[in-house]
Design a protein around this motif. Structure first.
Motif, PDB file in Angstrom:
ATOM      1  N   LEU B   7       1.003  -1.180  -0.040  1.00 38.13           N
ATOM      2  CA  LEU B   7      -0.067  -0.038   0.032  1.00 38.13           C
ATOM      3  C   LEU B   7       0.809   1.054  -0.073  1.00 38.13           C
ATOM      4  O   LEU B   7       1.842   1.430   0.592  1.00 38.13           O
ATOM      5  CB  LEU B   7      -0.874  -0.055   1.281  1.00 38.13           C
ATOM      6  N   ASP B  31       5.142   4.476   1.387  1.00 35.87           N
ATOM      7  CA  ASP B  31       4.746   3.657   0.536  1.00 35.87           C
ATOM      8  C   ASP B  31       5.353   1.963   0.829  1.00 35.87           C
ATOM      9  O   ASP B  31       6.231   2.002   1.854  1.00 35.87           O
ATOM     10  CB  ASP B  31       5.239   3.767  -1.122  1.00 35.87           C
ATOM     11  N   ASN B  99      -5.580   1.394  -1.078  1.00 37.18           N
ATOM     12  CA  ASN B  99      -4.155   1.580  -1.595  1.00 37.18           C
ATOM     13  C   ASN B  99      -4.571   3.266  -2.096  1.00 37.18           C
ATOM     14  O   ASN B  99      -5.589   3.592  -2.740  1.00 37.18           O
ATOM     15  CB  ASN B  99      -4.030   0.736  -2.837  1.00 37.18           C
TER      16      ASN B  99
END
Lengths: 224, 255
Positions: B7, B31, B99
């Motif tokens: 994600l 990230d 996400n």
């Protein structure tokens, strides 16, 4: 003795209990006032005679004083509790989201619906109790024609809409307030609490629909 | 796990140097977060990155990370302990987020819970309430025979339900009035429901409510957001019990 009683009376728990009890008493007033108002459907004589009997009874001053005390206690405590509640979180959240499993629209708008009802109450007293006075004679007795005062007032569609708007606010207010009063007093039961929540909603509908029907009835009477 | 499951998140985190200075929301992008990471592990990854860059890491409370100690807190997207019912922040997993999602992270806010730094708050107020009466006085020494004090099964269950409270403060954080009624009522109930707690029951409820008021928590408006946000599912029936216990104790009080 007095200071110790004051200590308990000013605790958060007892203040809420007084809110609950005065709220329930006001629910009783709403019901009795609604039943009295329904005499309007029977015509001017029934309604005017009822109103005349009420205001000419010397005990009305005692009843009005008690009612005013209940109202003022409920309103005063509401103002104090709301002030304290705002103070308890000086820095607000950047984002606040309800869980959807707790608060309802009614529960989260209590101070706002309360303010609408307060504004309504003041106007209501000015418009009717202290409103235009007409005199009529029923069965040989001269009395105030309060029926005409009410019907005249509701000839304005704006007055009818404002009244119904306030009655919706009132219904929303009592739909949370009714069961909430029992919770504050300390009554909770796995079966009866659900029943009380249900009863509160039924009462809210009765109050809103019951009171809203009257201005519509008056409007349909037409002007004189 | 394949890396395409990882994600990327936009975080808006409350940063505040200490309890004197004003704080602000600061944006971070992170990230490579595994959906299997817990929310706190995600913050650990962020902090490692911040430290590597020579920046001040985000301070947050945590301890057991098993959902039982009550140390972790955090308002996540405006909800205490995040969106999952009956879940502490440490047990909240990143698979519950999309996400690219933006997540707002703030400390629990109440006048009685001052922010110490970033997301860390001072919950000493809860300790003060416990010290004012949330205990029983018992004789120490040999344990007495099991079952010598009889407890109705239902009361034992209710007391255990109340005792599940981990004192995290989510009830205060989620309450629009920052009221501590759910916490205090759970601590009153877990003792008052049992025979051992009866001796001091009246003094306990009077002292704990009075301490709660003194510390500047708000008043209960029976909205049940506390119950809905409680990671242990403590019921507001405890609040009703405390309300009637307090009323009864106040009426009977001789002082």
């Amino acid at each position: 003795m007095a200071s110790s009683m004051l200590k308990y009376a000013t605790s958060s728990v007892v203040k809420k209990q007084v809110m609950g009890i005065t709220g329930l008493l006001l629910c009783g007033f709403l019901l009795s006032h609604l039943i009295g108002n329904c005499l309007m459907y029977l015509g001017p004589e029934a309604f005017n005679t009822y109103a005349h009997t009420l205001v000419t009874n010397p005990l009305i001053y005692v009843a009005e004083a008690i009612l005013a005390t209940i109202f003022l206690t409920h309103i005063g405590l509401a103002a104090q509790l709301t002030y304290e509640n705002n103070k308890a979180r000086p820095q607000k959240y950047y984002v606040k989201q309800k869980t959807g499993r707790g608060a309802t629209f009614a529960s989260s708008t209590m101070p706002y619906t309360g303010l609408i009802i307060l504004a309504f109450l003041i106007l209501h007293l000015i418009q009717f109790k202290f409103g235009p006075e007409y005199v009529i004679t029923h069965s040989g007795v001269e009395m105030r024609d309060i029926y005409k005062t009410v019907v005249d007032y509701f000839q304005s569609p704006i007055a009818v809409i404002w009244y119904i708007f306030c009655m919706i606010a009132l219904g929303i207010h009592v739909s949370h307030g009714f069961w909430s009063a029992f919770q504050s007093i300390g009554f909770w039961h796995p079966k009866y609490t659900c029943l009380l929540k249900c009863l509160g909603k039924v009462f809210a509908v009765i109050v809103t629909v019951g009171y809203s029907a009257l201005p519509i009835f008056c409007y349909l009477q037409g002007g004189n | 796990m394949s890396s395409d499951n990882l994600l990327t998140l936009n975080l808006k985190i409350w940063r505040q140097k200490n309890n004197k200075e004003k704080g602000e929301i600061v944006d971070y992008t992170i990230d490579g977060i595994s959906p299997d990471a817990s929310f706190l592990e995600m913050l650990d990854v962020l902090n490692e990155k911040l430290i590597a860059e020579g920046n001040d890491p985000v301070a947050f409370d945590h301890d057991c990370r098993e959902g039982i100690c009550g140390m972790c807190s955090l308002m996540i997207n405006g909800q205490a302990h995040g969106p999952e019912a009956e879940t502490t922040t440490c047990q909240l997993h990143m698979r519950k987020f999309q996400n690219g999602e933006t997540i707002v992270v703030e400390p629990f806010r109440a006048r009685a819970f001052p922010v110490l730094k970033d997301l860390m708050i001072d919950r000493t107020a809860f300790d003060d309430i416990i010290a004012s009466g949330g205990f029983v006085n018992v004789n120490t020494g040999n344990a007495q025979d099991a079952n010598s004090i009889l407890v109705p099964k239902e009361n034992a269950e209710l007391a255990m339900d109340a005792a599940a409270c981990i004192g995290c403060g989510a009830c205060v954080a989620s309450c629009k009035n920052a009221s501590a009624m759910l916490f205090v009522s759970a601590k009153v109930s877990q003792l008052s429901l049992l025979p051992q707690g009866q001796l001091e029951a009246e003094e306990r409820v009077k002292n704990m409510v009075s301490k709660m008021d003194e510390l500047g928590f708000g008043n209960c408006t029976n909205e049940a957001e506390c119950e809905a946000s409680c990671p242990k599912g403590i019921s507001i029936s405890n609040i009703a019990r405390m309300n009637r216990d307090f009323l009864s104790a106040a009426v009977k009080a001789k002082d």
